[in-house]
Design a protein around this motif. Structure first.
Motif, short mmCIF file in Angstrom:
data_model
loop_
_atom_site.label_atom_id
_atom_site.label_comp_id
_atom_site.label_asym_id
_atom_site.label_seq_id
_atom_site.Cartn_x
_atom_site.Cartn_y
_atom_site.Cartn_z
N PRO A 73 -42.58 -13.74 -36.46
CA PRO A 73 -42.34 -12.35 -36.14
C PRO A 73 -41.65 -11.47 -37.13
O PRO A 73 -40.80 -11.91 -37.44
CB PRO A 73 -41.27 -12.58 -34.75
N VAL A 74 -42.07 -10.33 -37.33
CA VAL A 74 -41.76 -9.70 -38.35
C VAL A 74 -40.29 -9.34 -38.36
O VAL A 74 -39.60 -9.36 -39.56
CB VAL A 74 -42.68 -8.08 -38.34
N GLN A 75 -39.94 -8.62 -37.28
CA GLN A 75 -38.50 -8.47 -37.15
C GLN A 75 -37.44 -9.56 -37.55
O GLN A 75 -36.38 -9.21 -38.08
CB GLN A 75 -38.22 -7.64 -35.82
N ASP A 76 -37.86 -10.82 -37.10
CA ASP A 76 -37.05 -11.73 -37.12
C ASP A 76 -37.14 -12.17 -38.70
O ASP A 76 -35.88 -12.48 -39.31
CB ASP A 76 -37.87 -13.11 -36.64
N VAL A 77 -38.27 -12.46 -39.49
CA VAL A 77 -38.28 -12.44 -40.78
C VAL A 77 -37.15 -11.31 -41.52
O VAL A 77 -36.63 -11.64 -42.66
CB VAL A 77 -39.64 -12.40 -41.57
N LEU A 78 -37.43 -10.14 -41.19
CA LEU A 78 -36.71 -9.10 -41.83
C LEU A 78 -35.18 -8.87 -41.56
O LEU A 78 -34.31 -8.14 -42.11
CB LEU A 78 -37.48 -7.70 -41.59
N ALA A 79 -34.82 -9.67 -40.43
CA ALA A 79 -33.23 -9.63 -39.83
C ALA A 79 -32.61 -9.70 -40.81
O ALA A 79 -31.50 -8.54 -40.81
CB ALA A 79 -33.01 -10.59 -38.81
N ASP B 144 -36.34 -11.62 -53.37
CA ASP B 144 -37.59 -11.05 -52.94
C ASP B 144 -37.67 -10.21 -52.05
O ASP B 144 -38.83 -10.06 -51.15
CB ASP B 144 -38.79 -11.94 -53.25
N ALA B 145 -36.66 -9.43 -51.47
CA ALA B 145 -36.69 -8.61 -50.34
C ALA B 145 -36.32 -7.07 -51.12
O ALA B 145 -35.65 -7.05 -52.18
CB ALA B 145 -35.82 -8.99 -49.47
N ARG B 146 -36.31 -6.23 -50.23
CA ARG B 146 -36.27 -4.55 -50.76
C ARG B 146 -35.76 -3.83 -49.60
O ARG B 146 -36.41 -3.98 -48.41
CB ARG B 146 -37.57 -4.27 -51.33
N ARG C 97 -47.53 -12.89 -48.28
CA ARG C 97 -47.45 -11.78 -47.36
C ARG C 97 -46.25 -11.19 -47.60
O ARG C 97 -45.06 -11.59 -47.72
CB ARG C 97 -47.45 -12.63 -45.94
N ASP C 98 -46.19 -9.83 -47.66
CA ASP C 98 -45.30 -8.86 -47.70
C ASP C 98 -45.01 -8.41 -46.16
O ASP C 98 -45.37 -7.53 -45.61
CB ASP C 98 -45.71 -7.58 -48.70
N TYR C 99 -43.95 -9.21 -45.67
CA TYR C 99 -43.43 -8.94 -44.35
C TYR C 99 -42.83 -7.14 -44.61
O TYR C 99 -42.24 -7.01 -45.30
CB TYR C 99 -42.48 -9.55 -43.76
N TYR C 100 -43.00 -6.33 -43.41
CA TYR C 100 -42.87 -4.98 -43.88
C TYR C 100 -42.29 -4.48 -42.30
O TYR C 100 -43.04 -4.39 -41.31
CB TYR C 100 -43.95 -4.19 -44.65
N SER C 101 -41.53 -3.39 -42.39
CA SER C 101 -41.48 -2.74 -41.23
C SER C 101 -40.48 -1.42 -41.78
O SER C 101 -39.77 -1.29 -42.63
CB SER C 101 -40.44 -3.31 -40.08
N ARG C 102 -40.56 -0.32 -40.86
CA ARG C 102 -39.92 0.92 -41.31
C ARG C 102 -39.08 1.26 -39.75
O ARG C 102 -39.56 1.10 -38.77
CB ARG C 102 -40.86 2.00 -41.41
N HIS C 103 -37.81 1.68 -40.07
CA HIS C 103 -37.18 1.91 -39.02
C HIS C 103 -36.67 3.30 -39.18
O HIS C 103 -35.97 3.75 -40.28
CB HIS C 103 -35.56 0.91 -38.99
N ASP C 104 -36.90 4.14 -38.23
CA ASP C 104 -36.50 5.65 -38.32
C ASP C 104 -35.48 6.13 -37.38
O ASP C 104 -35.31 5.48 -36.23
CB ASP C 104 -37.61 6.50 -37.94
N TYR C 105 -34.44 6.57 -37.95
CA TYR C 105 -33.16 7.37 -37.15
C TYR C 105 -33.59 8.70 -36.93
O TYR C 105 -33.38 9.40 -38.00
CB TYR C 105 -31.96 7.01 -37.87
N GLU C 106 -34.06 9.03 -35.72
CA GLU C 106 -34.59 10.78 -35.58
C GLU C 106 -33.57 11.39 -35.10
O GLU C 106 -32.55 11.06 -34.27
CB GLU C 106 -35.95 10.62 -34.85
N LEU D 228 -38.19 -1.68 -44.92
CA LEU D 228 -37.71 -2.87 -45.20
C LEU D 228 -38.68 -4.19 -45.41
O LEU D 228 -39.73 -3.99 -44.61
CB LEU D 228 -37.09 -3.29 -43.85
N GLU D 229 -38.71 -4.77 -46.50
CA GLU D 229 -39.64 -5.73 -46.85
C GLU D 229 -39.07 -6.88 -47.41
O GLU D 229 -38.08 -7.05 -47.97
CB GLU D 229 -40.66 -5.06 -47.66
N ARG D 230 -39.84 -8.05 -47.20
CA ARG D 230 -39.66 -9.28 -47.80
C ARG D 230 -40.80 -9.96 -48.13
O ARG D 230 -41.83 -10.12 -47.22
CB ARG D 230 -38.70 -10.14 -46.69
N PHE D 231 -40.94 -10.68 -49.10
CA PHE D 231 -42.27 -11.32 -49.59
C PHE D 231 -41.89 -12.85 -49.27
O PHE D 231 -41.06 -13.67 -49.36
CB PHE D 231 -42.22 -11.33 -51.27
#
Ligand code: VG1
Ligand code: CO
Length: 544
Positions: free
Chosen positions: A513-519, A479-481, A410-419, A500-503
């Motif tokens: 939880p996605v945001q936890d894995v990506l913290a 293995d994160a980016r 699984r590639d945990y993935y999220s996008r954070h936008d600063y608008e 943000l992503e992490r394999f």
């Protein structure tokens, strides 16, 4: 005099971005602003327009009708032979792409600001697509920009445009204006690619879905195809009438803006499948019962299962993803033994790969997936392929996703936008980040070690052109980016996008939880870019 010549002032701000010219409606309402840009497009097409076919249509937002009529009169004045217009001035972006290709048009003028809000205070946009049906490449948009910044006169038919609500042909100057059903051609194309009988059988046996058209252009398409041809119960498609202001909503199909659909799919007794599309119908959102499907995962799953749909039974020549899209599809390509290309953000970069037959399928993390059937992303197409996969496998959508993770990781993935960040602050952040790239490898942040860092430059394998500075990539040894870039579609200030992503290969760790894995990745990204120091923002404005 059948053609009126009007003096205009040049507009230096008419520079198309990621996806055409997008501005606030009041900007387009300045005298001559629309005409100036349309004339610049027509001038760049030049003599090739004489006697040729041009497609015109848009997503139905505020100004759509008015600008469609102006475009018809100006295209006629510029010598177009045939002008194809969707009834009511409507054409979804993928349908416009399909129509350009099927009609042999020289190109098309697509009126949309896609997922941006509409209405008098919302956004409007004009995009030029070339004869392959895709967004104009950089050299064409630059030529349009140069022309717009120098133009002093435009030409328009004196006569009013014909009634664009009435299907049929009318003469305007030397042009035949054909008002056509915007849905029929696209629906017929879908039927050649997707197993309609299998999906219809599934609906007949009680399969239930919810499609949220978000009061945007996909409504009529989804009604005609999902309820009409596939026999889903009436009411399956909601918010199906395109409204000039999208009912006051943000027609962006993500968990934040499609909150009603999310609530239904996460609630008790959800339908078997949920989907939504954006303002102009090129994006899609896929929601399984109890599970939002990340667009990057969706692309990978479509690639892994595409052969189940008749249009792709021969397999895929290759796939492509935009650089910030997760590497999930790369893993599928590797397994299939086909090439996987990494392109800059924006659909125009897929065109050469599709045109040359190098790829069959492509997509972006921003909820866009498509194939070689058109040269735009196609929201409804993706939804129909998903339905095809569900019908062919007999598996529920969430099971298909879990199976996929179990097989590929699984590639945990999220996008954070600063608008709506101050433009200068955003530029300074990116400049500082670029400046420190060479020093980053080997350094640790939040427990992650930088393995590589660069500013993505794309060398097009077909025409050899190089597009530099397409976003900063930080690869971690774990293995994160993290990827950083500024949006090219915003209309207020700047939008900083952090991807943000992490394999995670271990199936026992696929339901976290996605945001936890990506913290740690999030913390490292914020520290490396100094986001708060530059922008004053401790948290993003939107997390998807
Ligand atoms: C955004 C997305 C990009 C997409 C573009 C147009 O661009 O990130 O993936 O191709 O919108 O989508 P940006 O520059 O704001 O990140 V559509 O549906 O607007 O035409
Ligand atoms: Co769109």
């Amino acid at each position: 005099m059948p053609i009126r010549q009007v003096t205009t002032t040049p507009f230096a701000d008419q520079r198309p971005g990621t996806s055409g010219l997008r501005k606030k409606v009041p900007v387009f309402q300045q005298p001559h602003y629309v005409e100036n840009f349309l004339q610049s497009i027509l001038d760049v097409v030049g003599d090739r327009l004489r006697g040729a076919t041009l497609v015109i249509g848009g997503d139905g937002r505020y100004l759509n009708r008015q600008v469609a009529e102006t475009a018809i009169r100006m295209a006629a004045a510029a010598g177009a032979g045939r002008i194809l217009v969707g009834q009511g001035g409507l054409l979804s972006t993928p349908a416009a792409s399909a129509l350009i290709r099927a009609s042999g048009a020289i190109g098309g003028i697509v009126l949309s600001a896609s997922h941006n809000p509409g209405g008098p205070d919302g956004d409007f946009g004009i995009k030029f697509n070339t004869a392959n049906g895709g967004p104009a490449p950089e050299e064409v948009t630059e030529a349009i920009h140069r022309r717009a910044a120098a133009l002093t006169e435009y030409r328009i038919a004196e006569e009013a445009a014909p009634d664009i609500d009435a299907i049929g042909d009318t003469r305007l100057l030397e042009a035949t204006v054909s008002v056509i059903d915007p849905v029929a051609g696209h629906a017929a194309l879908m039927e050649t690619l997707v197993d309609f009988p299998a999906i219809a059988g599934m609906f007949a046996r009680g399969f239930r879905m919810r499609f949220d058209a978000m009061s945007a252009v996909t409504g009529p398409y989804a009604k005609a195809i999902i309820e009409g041809r596939l026999g889903a119960p009436a009411g399956t498609v909601v918010n199906a009438t395109p409204l000039p202001d999208f009912g006051g909503h943000h027609p962006d199909p993500n968990p934040v803006h499609a909150a009603d659909l999310m609530a239904e799919m996460m609630g008790d007794a959800p339908p078997d499948f949920g989907a939504a599309s954006d303002g102009d119908g090129d994006r899609n959102m896929i929601v399984a019962p109890g599970m939002f499907v990340t667009p990057s995962d969706s692309l990978a799953i479509l690639a892994a299962h595409a052969h189940r749909a008749p249009g792709y039974a021969q397999g895929l020549a290759g796939v492509a993803r935009s650089m910030p899209t997760s590497r999930a599809v790369d893993r599928v390509a590797k397994r299939l033994g086909i090439p996987c290309y990494e392109t800059p953000t924006g659909w125009k970069f897929f065109a050469n790969l599709l045109d040359s037959g190098r790829i069959t399928l492509c997509g972006e993390e921003s909820a866009g997936t498509g194939s070689n059937h058109v040269r735009e992303k196609d929201g409804l197409w993706a939804v129909l392929i998903w339905l095809n996969i569900i019908a062919a496998t007999g598996r529920r959508a969430d099971a298909i996703v879990r199976d996929h993770w179990a097989e590929f990781g699984r590639d945990y993935y999220s996008r954070h936008d600063y608008e709506e960040v101050d433009s200068d602050a955003a530029k300074a952040l990116m400049a500082a980040l670029r400046a420190k790239l060479p020093t980053l490898p080997g350094q640790s942040f939040a427990g992650l070690t930088v393995a590589a860092a660069d500013d993505f430059a794309y060398a097009d394998p077909v025409d050899g052109s190089v597009t530099p500075a397409q976003g900063v990539r930080i690869l971690f040894a774990e293995d994160a980016r993290a990827v950083f870039r500024l949006s090219g579609t915003g209309t207020v200030g700047a939008t900083l996008r952090v991807y943000l992503e992490r394999f995670e290969p271990d199936a026992a760790r696929h339901a976290l939880p996605v945001q936890d894995v990506l913290a740690p990745v999030i913390a490292a990204a914020r520290a490396i870019a100094g986001i708060e120091a530059h922008t004053g923002r401790a948290e993003p404005s939107i997390i998807t």
